[in-house]
Enzyme design. Structure first.
Site, PDB file in Angstrom:
ATOM      1  N   HIS A  16       0.871  -1.208   0.000  1.00  0.00           N
ATOM      2  CA  HIS A  16       0.000   0.000   0.000  1.00  0.00           C
ATOM      3  C   HIS A  16       0.893   1.238   0.000  1.00  0.00           C
ATOM      4  O   HIS A  16       1.498   1.574   1.013  1.00  0.00           O
ATOM      5  CB  HIS A  16      -0.908   0.016   1.234  1.00  0.00           C
ATOM      6  CG  HIS A  16      -1.878   1.150   1.230  1.00  0.00           C
ATOM      7  ND1 HIS A  16      -3.229   0.975   1.459  1.00  0.00           N
ATOM      8  CD2 HIS A  16      -1.718   2.483   1.029  1.00  0.00           C
ATOM      9  CE1 HIS A  16      -3.850   2.143   1.386  1.00  0.00           C
ATOM     10  NE2 HIS A  16      -2.954   3.082   1.148  1.00  0.00           N
ATOM     11  N   HIS A  18       1.572   5.372  -1.742  1.00  0.00           N
ATOM     12  CA  HIS A  18       1.217   6.536  -2.566  1.00  0.00           C
ATOM     13  C   HIS A  18       2.493   7.115  -3.160  1.00  0.00           C
ATOM     14  O   HIS A  18       3.397   7.520  -2.424  1.00  0.00           O
ATOM     15  CB  HIS A  18       0.518   7.610  -1.718  1.00  0.00           C
ATOM     16  CG  HIS A  18      -0.775   7.133  -1.147  1.00  0.00           C
ATOM     17  ND1 HIS A  18      -1.986   7.298  -1.776  1.00  0.00           N
ATOM     18  CD2 HIS A  18      -1.046   6.450  -0.003  1.00  0.00           C
ATOM     19  CE1 HIS A  18      -2.948   6.756  -1.052  1.00  0.00           C
ATOM     20  NE2 HIS A  18      -2.405   6.227   0.030  1.00  0.00           N
ATOM     21  N   LYS A 102      -9.285  -0.312  -5.993  1.00  0.00           N
ATOM     22  CA  LYS A 102      -9.349   0.348  -4.686  1.00  0.00           C
ATOM     23  C   LYS A 102     -10.686   1.033  -4.489  1.00  0.00           C
ATOM     24  O   LYS A 102     -11.116   1.835  -5.330  1.00  0.00           O
ATOM     25  CB  LYS A 102      -8.220   1.385  -4.601  1.00  0.00           C
ATOM     26  CG  LYS A 102      -8.189   2.212  -3.306  1.00  0.00           C
ATOM     27  CD  LYS A 102      -7.668   1.421  -2.126  1.00  0.00           C
ATOM     28  CE  LYS A 102      -7.824   2.164  -0.803  1.00  0.00           C
ATOM     29  NZ  LYS A 102      -6.785   3.130  -0.527  1.00  0.00           N
ATOM     30  N   HIS A 139     -10.562   1.258   1.531  1.00  0.00           N
ATOM     31  CA  HIS A 139     -10.365   2.271   2.562  1.00  0.00           C
ATOM     32  C   HIS A 139     -11.601   2.143   3.450  1.00  0.00           C
ATOM     33  O   HIS A 139     -12.671   2.624   3.110  1.00  0.00           O
ATOM     34  CB  HIS A 139     -10.255   3.674   1.951  1.00  0.00           C
ATOM     35  CG  HIS A 139     -10.008   4.715   2.996  1.00  0.00           C
ATOM     36  ND1 HIS A 139      -8.804   5.380   3.123  1.00  0.00           N
ATOM     37  CD2 HIS A 139     -10.791   5.170   4.009  1.00  0.00           C
ATOM     38  CE1 HIS A 139      -8.875   6.210   4.164  1.00  0.00           C
ATOM     39  NE2 HIS A 139     -10.069   6.102   4.713  1.00  0.00           N
ATOM     40  N   HIS A 177      -4.704  -0.441   5.633  1.00  0.00           N
ATOM     41  CA  HIS A 177      -4.294   0.320   6.813  1.00  0.00           C
ATOM     42  C   HIS A 177      -5.236   0.116   8.004  1.00  0.00           C
ATOM     43  O   HIS A 177      -5.882   1.045   8.478  1.00  0.00           O
ATOM     44  CB  HIS A 177      -4.108   1.814   6.517  1.00  0.00           C
ATOM     45  CG  HIS A 177      -5.140   2.422   5.607  1.00  0.00           C
ATOM     46  ND1 HIS A 177      -6.484   2.349   5.842  1.00  0.00           N
ATOM     47  CD2 HIS A 177      -5.000   3.127   4.469  1.00  0.00           C
ATOM     48  CE1 HIS A 177      -7.130   2.989   4.879  1.00  0.00           C
ATOM     49  NE2 HIS A 177      -6.255   3.454   4.030  1.00  0.00           N
ATOM     50  N   ASP A 252       1.391   2.704   3.480  1.00  0.00           N
ATOM     51  CA  ASP A 252       0.539   3.887   3.267  1.00  0.00           C
ATOM     52  C   ASP A 252       1.379   5.162   3.326  1.00  0.00           C
ATOM     53  O   ASP A 252       0.885   6.206   3.744  1.00  0.00           O
ATOM     54  CB  ASP A 252      -0.608   3.944   4.269  1.00  0.00           C
ATOM     55  CG  ASP A 252      -1.724   4.893   3.815  1.00  0.00           C
ATOM     56  OD1 ASP A 252      -1.726   5.302   2.636  1.00  0.00           O
ATOM     57  OD2 ASP A 252      -2.567   5.240   4.654  1.00  0.00           O
TER      58      ASP A 252
HETATM   59  O1  DOR Z   1      -3.541   9.492   5.425  1.00  0.00           O
HETATM   60  C1  DOR Z   1      -3.888   9.192   4.310  1.00  0.00           C
HETATM   61  N1  DOR Z   1      -3.297   9.745   3.219  1.00  0.00           N
HETATM   62  N2  DOR Z   1      -4.884   8.348   4.148  1.00  0.00           N
HETATM   63  C2  DOR Z   1      -5.415   8.102   2.956  1.00  0.00           C
HETATM   64  O2  DOR Z   1      -6.333   7.331   2.881  1.00  0.00           O
HETATM   65  C3  DOR Z   1      -4.939   8.803   1.750  1.00  0.00           C
HETATM   66  C4  DOR Z   1      -3.565   9.252   1.924  1.00  0.00           C
HETATM   67  C5  DOR Z   1      -3.163  10.247   0.873  1.00  0.00           C
HETATM   68  O3  DOR Z   1      -3.343   9.989  -0.318  1.00  0.00           O
HETATM   69  O4  DOR Z   1      -2.624  11.293   1.239  1.00  0.00           O
HETATM   70 ZN    ZN Z   2      -3.406   5.081   1.390  1.00  0.00          ZN
END
Ligand code: DOR
Ligand code: ZN
Length: 365
Positions: A16, A18, A102, A139, A177, A252
């Site tokens: 997971h 970003h 997702k 999520h 998460h 995450d």
């Molecule tokens: O804390 C988070 N940041 N939770 C999420 O679900 C998205 C993520 C983000 O893309 O910044």
């Molecule tokens: Zn995330």
């Protein structure tokens, strides 16, 4: 006797992550690719990565941003919307573009405005995913403003996920998460089916909600789902360190420019990539279960996704290792990202097998 200051495991994956796009992508990707072999890349760009064509193009941009010789593979996901086309999803899966899809409940988090307003409307999408074996990553938070923000995960499991997995009895689901004892119990209760997994972040293993208010309001500890009480953190540590099973590593790591964090309405997300594996090792060491780290970081995830574990290895060395105070991600200081633990140290350093690759610099791209 084994050396307690060194721990070798199969190269881990991040299930997971970003990565964003553009300058931010180029700044953050090297940190993950230096350690992890594969990562499930979240699709919440603006606009979201909601078609196979968009995912293919995003994968190309990620590959182009990779430093040479990392041996890193991005695994792409489809952002589900109210209008997701099951045929496009299935074609993307068949072509090896989509590893998962997702589900963001609309408005649940960063760039979730285009998310799903009502899961009941996605029946044909879930039916197709079930048929082709494409995992659904959730999520797991309701967005009902009447539900206390600390209860949103538990309520989601009850109101949304339990009925969903009952209706689609072969759908494979990852509770992303996980932050609560409720989520741990939910996943554990379904462990025997092999179709429900959960990722756990390093930060939810290391902090509880007190960290949000330590000497002042701490935007760099703010993420979604928000950190919970200590009893929930303890349940997460127990789950993560339980050995073979449904719980696996997903950082995450979610970078935001400092300008979007240090302001009146801070964005949710912790940037843990620069220290991720060392942070997990700290959490496992704290409960004397470093021997279980390999299952969590390198074996359980591939088993859930039906992929082979990685062949190469990494070695964790017990040595205080600085975490950069900031990582540049654009021309101005306001574009930089503040990592979790930035300016301090993490207790373990990571060495990659066969190459003495230096860590990426913090100068961005
Ligand atoms: O804390 C988070 N940041 N939770 C999420 O679900 C998205 C993520 C983000 O893309 O910044
Ligand atoms: Zn995330």
């Amino acid at each position: 006797m084994t050396d307690p200051t060194r721990l070798t495991l199969r190269r881990p994956d991040d299930w997971h992550l970003h990565l964003r796009d553009g300058a931010m992508l180029r700044a953050v990707l090297p940190w993950t690719a230096a350690v992890f072999a594969r990562a499930i890349v979240m699709p919440n760009l603006a606009p979201p990565v909601a078609t196979a064509a968009a995912a293919r193009a995003y994968r190309d941009r990620i590959r182009a941003a990779l430093p040479p010789d990392t041996g890193f593979t991005p695994l792409m996901t489809c952002y589900l919307t109210d209008t997701t086309n099951p045929d496009d999803l299935a074609a993307g899966h068949a072509d090896g573009v989509f590893a998962a899809a997702k589900l963001y409940p609309a408005h649940a988090t960063t760039n979730a405005a285009a998310g799903v307003t009502d899961v009941a409307r996605l029946g044909p999408v879930f039916a197709r995913m079930e048929e082709i074996g494409l995992p659904l990553l959730v999520h797991g938070e309701v967005t009902d403003p009447d539900v206390d923000v600390f209860d949103r995960e538990a309520v989601f499991l009850d109101r949304v996920l339990a009925p969903l997995i009952a209706r689609f009895s072969n759908l494979r689901v990852v509770v992303e998460h996980a932050t609560t004892r409720d989520a741990v119990d939910f996943v554990t209760a379904h462990a025997a089916t092999g179709r429900i997994g959960a990722t756990i972040t390093a930060h939810h293993l290391l902090i509880n909600r007190n960290a949000l208010f330590e000497g002042g309001l701490r935007p760099h500890h703010y993420c979604l789902p928000v950190a919970k009480r200590e009893r929930h953190r303890l349940a997460l540590v127990d789950a993560a360190t339980s050995g073979p099973g449904p719980f696996f590593l997903g950082t995450d790591s979610a970078p935001h420019p400092v300008a979007a964090k240090e302001c009146a309405a801070a964005c949710a997300g912790l940037f843990t990539a620069p220290a991720a594996l060392g942070l997990y090792a700290e959490a496992f060491q704290a409960v004397g279960r470093l021997d279980r780290l390999e299952a969590f970081a390198s074996l359980n995830g591939p088993a859930f996704y039906g992929m082979p574990p990685n062949d190469t290895r990494v070695t964790l060395v017990h040595a205080p290792t600085p975490v950069p105070a900031t990582v540049a991600a654009g021309p101005t200081p306001a574009d930089a990202v503040v990592p979790f633990r930035g300016g301090a140290t993490v207790a373990w350093r990571v060495e990659r097998e066969r190459d003495a690759r230096p860590p990426p610099t913090d100068r961005g791209s």
